[in-house]
Motif scaffolding. Sequence first.
Motif, mmCIF file in Angstrom:
data_model
loop_
_atom_site.group_PDB
_atom_site.id
_atom_site.type_symbol
_atom_site.label_atom_id
_atom_site.label_comp_id
_atom_site.label_asym_id
_atom_site.label_seq_id
_atom_site.Cartn_x
_atom_site.Cartn_y
_atom_site.Cartn_z
ATOM 1 N N UNK A 140 0.774 -1.130 -0.127
ATOM 2 C CA UNK A 140 0.028 -0.091 -0.100
ATOM 3 C C UNK A 140 0.840 1.087 -0.064
ATOM 4 N N UNK A 141 1.869 1.064 0.780
ATOM 5 C CA UNK A 141 2.854 2.426 0.891
ATOM 6 C C UNK A 141 3.520 2.660 -0.608
ATOM 7 N N UNK A 142 3.902 1.343 -1.180
ATOM 8 C CA UNK A 142 4.559 1.844 -2.550
ATOM 9 C C UNK A 142 3.493 2.303 -3.577
ATOM 10 N N UNK A 143 2.221 1.741 -3.374
ATOM 11 C CA UNK A 143 1.164 2.182 -4.442
ATOM 12 C C UNK A 143 1.033 3.811 -4.162
ATOM 13 N N UNK A 144 0.977 4.178 -3.045
ATOM 14 C CA UNK A 144 0.706 5.500 -2.642
ATOM 15 C C UNK A 144 1.885 6.463 -3.091
ATOM 16 N N UNK A 145 2.966 5.608 -2.894
ATOM 17 C CA UNK A 145 4.053 6.659 -3.573
ATOM 18 C C UNK A 145 3.984 6.895 -5.215
ATOM 19 N N UNK A 146 3.306 5.782 -5.877
ATOM 20 C CA UNK A 146 3.509 6.117 -7.366
ATOM 21 C C UNK A 146 2.338 6.948 -7.609
ATOM 22 N N UNK A 147 1.156 7.224 -6.817
ATOM 23 C CA UNK A 147 0.176 7.992 -7.233
ATOM 24 C C UNK A 147 0.763 9.273 -6.701
ATOM 25 N N UNK A 148 1.372 9.650 -5.783
ATOM 26 C CA UNK A 148 1.963 11.019 -5.363
ATOM 27 C C UNK A 148 2.707 11.480 -6.254
ATOM 28 N N UNK A 149 3.694 10.531 -7.116
ATOM 29 C CA UNK A 149 4.735 11.015 -8.136
ATOM 30 C C UNK A 149 4.315 11.106 -9.335
ATOM 31 N N UNK A 150 2.991 10.589 -9.770
ATOM 32 C CA UNK A 150 2.710 10.714 -11.107
ATOM 33 C C UNK A 150 1.643 12.006 -11.474
ATOM 34 N N UNK A 151 2.026 12.319 -12.610
ATOM 35 C CA UNK A 151 1.087 13.384 -13.294
ATOM 36 C C UNK A 151 -0.068 13.035 -13.892
ATOM 37 N N UNK A 152 0.083 11.695 -14.639
ATOM 38 C CA UNK A 152 -0.802 10.956 -15.219
ATOM 39 C C UNK A 152 -0.998 9.621 -14.827
ATOM 40 N N UNK A 153 -2.165 9.167 -14.227
ATOM 41 C CA UNK A 153 -2.406 7.804 -13.735
ATOM 42 C C UNK A 153 -3.006 6.956 -14.750
ATOM 43 N N UNK A 154 -2.494 5.935 -15.148
ATOM 44 C CA UNK A 154 -3.331 4.841 -16.054
ATOM 45 C C UNK A 154 -3.796 3.524 -15.089
ATOM 46 N N UNK A 155 -5.161 3.491 -15.283
ATOM 47 C CA UNK A 155 -5.733 2.506 -14.436
ATOM 48 C C UNK A 155 -5.887 1.461 -15.498
ATOM 49 N N UNK A 156 -5.085 0.169 -15.551
ATOM 50 C CA UNK A 156 -5.064 -0.962 -16.258
ATOM 51 C C UNK A 156 -6.216 -1.652 -15.996
ATOM 52 N N UNK A 157 -7.358 -2.012 -16.914
ATOM 53 C CA UNK A 157 -8.515 -2.913 -16.759
ATOM 54 C C UNK A 157 -8.270 -4.277 -17.497
ATOM 55 N N UNK A 158 -8.652 -5.433 -17.014
ATOM 56 C CA UNK A 158 -8.679 -6.591 -18.039
ATOM 57 C C UNK A 158 -10.066 -6.393 -18.582
ATOM 58 N N UNK A 159 -9.895 -6.350 -19.841
ATOM 59 C CA UNK A 159 -11.222 -6.219 -20.784
ATOM 60 C C UNK A 159 -12.285 -7.595 -20.378
#
Length: 564
Positions: A140-159
Motif C-alpha cells: 500500500x505504501x509503494x502504491x501511494x508513492x506511485x500516485x503521489x509521484x505521477x502526473x497521469x495515472x493509467x488504471x489498467x483494466x482486464x477487458x
Amino acid sequence: LFNQLFCLSSPELKKASKRVSCAKRYKIQKKVREHNRKLRKEAKKKGVSKRVKKDLGVPSSAPFKEEVLREAEQRRLKIEEEKERKRQAKKEERAQKRKKEKEGASKETEPKAKRVRKNDSENPSGKQAAPDRNSKQFLCAELNKVIDASDVVLEVLDARDPLGCRCPQLEEAVLQKGGNKKLLLVLNKIDLVPKENVERWIQYLQQEFPVVAFKASTLIRDKTVKAKKSRIDPSNEIQDKSRGAICFGNGCLTELLSTYAENLQNEASLKVGVVGFPNVGKSSLINSVKGVMACNVGMKRGMTKLMQEVHILKNIKAIDSPGVVASPSNPPASMALRSLQVEEGSESVLEAVRTLLKQCDKTQIMLQYTIPDYRNCLEFLTLLAKKRGFLQKGGVPNTEQAATTFLGDWTGAKLSYHCKAPENHSLPAYMSDAVVAEMQNSWDLNKLKAGNEETLKGVKFPSQSSSISFISKGLTAGLLSASDISEEKPAAAATEAEAEQNDENDEPEQTTEGSNEAEEQEQPQKLSLKKKTPGHVQFHPAPIDISLSTVTTDDAYDFNTDFK
C-alpha cells in the motif's frame, strides 16, 4: 600390471582403461542369463511366484455394484488426502531443517570480521530491519508513492471483467490528491473478448474517463538474450511472429501522452503511473510501449513489489507499481481473481475454483475444456487432471495442480471470457459532471477515438460462441493505507459468512435438473447414513456425491484392502 605400474610412475597420465573385449563381455552376459534361468527354475519347482494375483473386485452380478464402488472410492480418496497432508508436512519440516543447517554452516564458515561488517550493514546505528515486501502495509505504501509521484495515472483494466478491475478507492484517491492529476483507463487483453463486447465497454467507460483499447505483447525478450538465427528469412516480419508477439494500441497511447506532455510545457519529463489489480497487465503494458523487457512479468500474482521508473520517450517516464491489495469484504468471486491470498496459500485454491464455476455456464465450461458433464467442483478437477495428464503416483488425479492451472487460465492471457456491460449508467458517489469534464479536458478525444478504431481493426477477436459468459460482481474494493487494513481484519470473519450465504444463492440459472435433484436428496441421505446399524449396510438408489465432505466413518464394511 604393467599399465598400472606405468600410471603410478607417471601421475600426470590418465588411469588405465576399463574396456574389455567383446568376447569377454558377451561371456559375462551369457553367464548372467544362465544364472537367472537357474533361479527361475528353482523357484518354479518350489512353487514361489513373484506375480501378485489380480484383485477381481466386486463381481458384475453383485447388487448395488455402483454404490459399493463409490463408497470404496470415498475411502480411497480420504486415505490419499491424509497421506498427501502428512507428506507435505514432512516436506516442510525437512526444508526448514535444511534451511537452518545451511544458515548455521554459513555462519560458521564466514570469517568473524565479515560477520561484523554484515551485521553493521544490516542494522547501521541500531536502525530497524528492512520491511517485509510481501506485507500489505508495504504494498500500500509503494502504491501511494506511485500516485503521489505521477502526473497521469493509467488504471489498467482486464477487458474480460472491466468493472471488476476498477477500484473506487484508488480512483477517489487520485481525484482527491490535487495537482491537476489526470486519470486514464486502459482496456487491456482485448484479444480475449468478442469485438461487440469491447465496443460496448468502451462506450460505457468513456462516460466517466477517457479509454484506450490496448493489447499487450506477451513475447518481448530482453536485449541481453540473443535471438536464434533462422535459416529461412521470412519476407514479412509478422509471419515470423505468433499472435501473442504483436502489440496493438501502443501507438495511440504514446501519441496521446506525448501530445499532453507538449501542452504542459514543463522542463521535467511527464511521469505516468501504471496502477491496477494483480494480473491485469501493468508490467506487460510498459514493456510493450518500451519495446524491451524492462519490467519482470509472469503468471504468478504480485511479481512487482517496488515502484520502478522506466524511460519511455525523451519527455515521458512510466512508473510501474505493485498490484492493488483487494479488501477481504469483496465477494468470493472477486477475491479469487484479484486477491493475492490465493497465491500466498491463505485461501484454498479449490475454494476459488468452486466459486468461479458457480459464476459460469456449465455447458460453456465443458466445451471450452472438452470434458464430459460433472456434478461438482471436485469431479470437474478430476476430469481436468485426467485430460491434462496431471497424475500422481498410482495414477491418482492431482486435483490441486488442475485447480492451479484453471486459475492460471482465468488470470493469465489465455482463456476467453466476457461480462456484459450494464445498460444503465450512473456516476459513482465520488464523481460529478464537473469532474468528468475536467478529466476529459487536455486530451484529443477525436484522435483517441480514431486510434481505438484502428486498434479494433487490427486485433483478431474470438467469436461470441467460443467465449465463456461470466457474471461480474461489480467494482472491487481495495486497500490503500495501513488504517484500512487494521479496520478490515475484525470484519473479515463476518464478511466470509455472508459471502458463503450469497454464493449459495448465486448459482447459475442454466444448471440441469439432475444436479438440482441430487442436491435436494443430499440431506435425507446423510440422515439415513447416520441411522445405520453396525451389522447391516443399507444402499439407496439416490445419486451419491463423491466429494470429500460427504465421507462418513461409520460404514459397516471396509474396502481399503480390496480397492487400492
